[in-house]
Structures are given as C-alpha cells and as structure tokens.
Design an enzyme around this catalytic site. Structure first.
Site: not given
Length: 162
Positions: A81, A90, A93, A95
């Site tokens: 990344r 990306r 990712d 989260d």
C-alpha cells in the site's frame, strides 16, 4: 475481548488476492472470525479509478483499538500500500469500522469509522455477517442503517429521474 468490524477494499492488481492476504493475516489477530462475500463496486469519492473489490470481516480481539489499527496499517504496507495522495488507488485498504461499543476520537483514530453509515460497500457485507451489531453512536443496528441508506439512495434516485 472486543468485537470488531473491519472493512477491506482493493482496486489495484489482483484484488481478490490482496483481500485474501488481509483475511489470512487477520485470522491470526481475531477469534470468532467471520468474513462476508466480496462485492465488486464502483469507486466512491474518487475519480477515474478502477473498480473496487470490498468485503468485511468481524471477530474478537484482545488488542486495543490503537494496536489493532497499527496492525491493519502494517498489513496494508506489507501488501504494498502506497499513499502518494489522499484517495489514491490502493492494493489494500483496511478500515477499523467498529470496536465494540467504543467511541474514539484521537489523532489518526476515529471509531466508529466516520463514514461507514453512508457506504453501501461497507454496510451490505457487514449486514450479511453481523446485521444485529449496534452502532454505538446512533443506537441503530447495521441492518437498520443499511435499510435507511437504501431508502435515501432510492429517494435520491427517484428525485433525479423526475
């Protein structure tokens, strides 16, 4: 132990392999591991990028929210990344969407994720595996948040077509 929800996304290279890499790494961090199906989605909030492959995993962890976020960032880096600018494409990712019933607002760490309630690509897969999970900010379940977002999207679509 804290119950967590983590959103996964990729729009560069072998998207499925990138998500599987993250899933394999997260299995060593989370117990009671569950994963959603992957969903192919159009980019949201960015322009002229490849489509995303998204999913969600849930589980329990003894890590603190900050330690889990650090682990997520390390997994992203491990998979190549890069962050040349906000919204850049990306490889991976990750989260941190929910961390038990915690509401955290610290430098570099916001839980629940501040935009998850407005993202079908998070709510749909999260609802698949954890529909009764409660958002500690609104008090609504993931299924209720998803239904409300779908209704707003439908209403906006109806208004735009008039």
């Amino acid at each position: 132990m804290n119950s967590v929800a983590i959103a996964l996304g990729s729009n560069v290279g072998d998207r499925a392999a990138h998500l599987q890499f993250a899933i394999d790494r997260l299995r060593s961090v989370l117990t009671n591991f569950q994963q959603s199906a992957h969903v192919d989605t159009a980019p949201v909030g960015v322009v002229e990028q490849p489509r995303f492959l998204n999913g969600v995993v849930t589980g329990d962890t003894a890590l603190t929210a900050r330690a889990l976020l650090d682990r997520l960032l390390a997994i992203e880096r491990e998979r190549g990344r890069a962050r040349p600018h906000p919204g850049a494409p990306r490889t991976l990712d990750l989260d941190l969407v929910l961390f038990g019933d915690a509401v955290i607002a610290e430098a570099g760490l916001a839980v629940p994720h501040p935009r998850f309630r407005e993202r079908l690509f998070v709510l749909e897969p999260l609802s698949e595996i954890a529909p009764d999970t409660v958002d500690p900010v609104t008090g609504h379940t993931v299924a209720e948040l998803l239904n409300a977002l779908r209704q707003r999207a439908s209403a906006a679509s109806s208004s735009a077509s008039r």
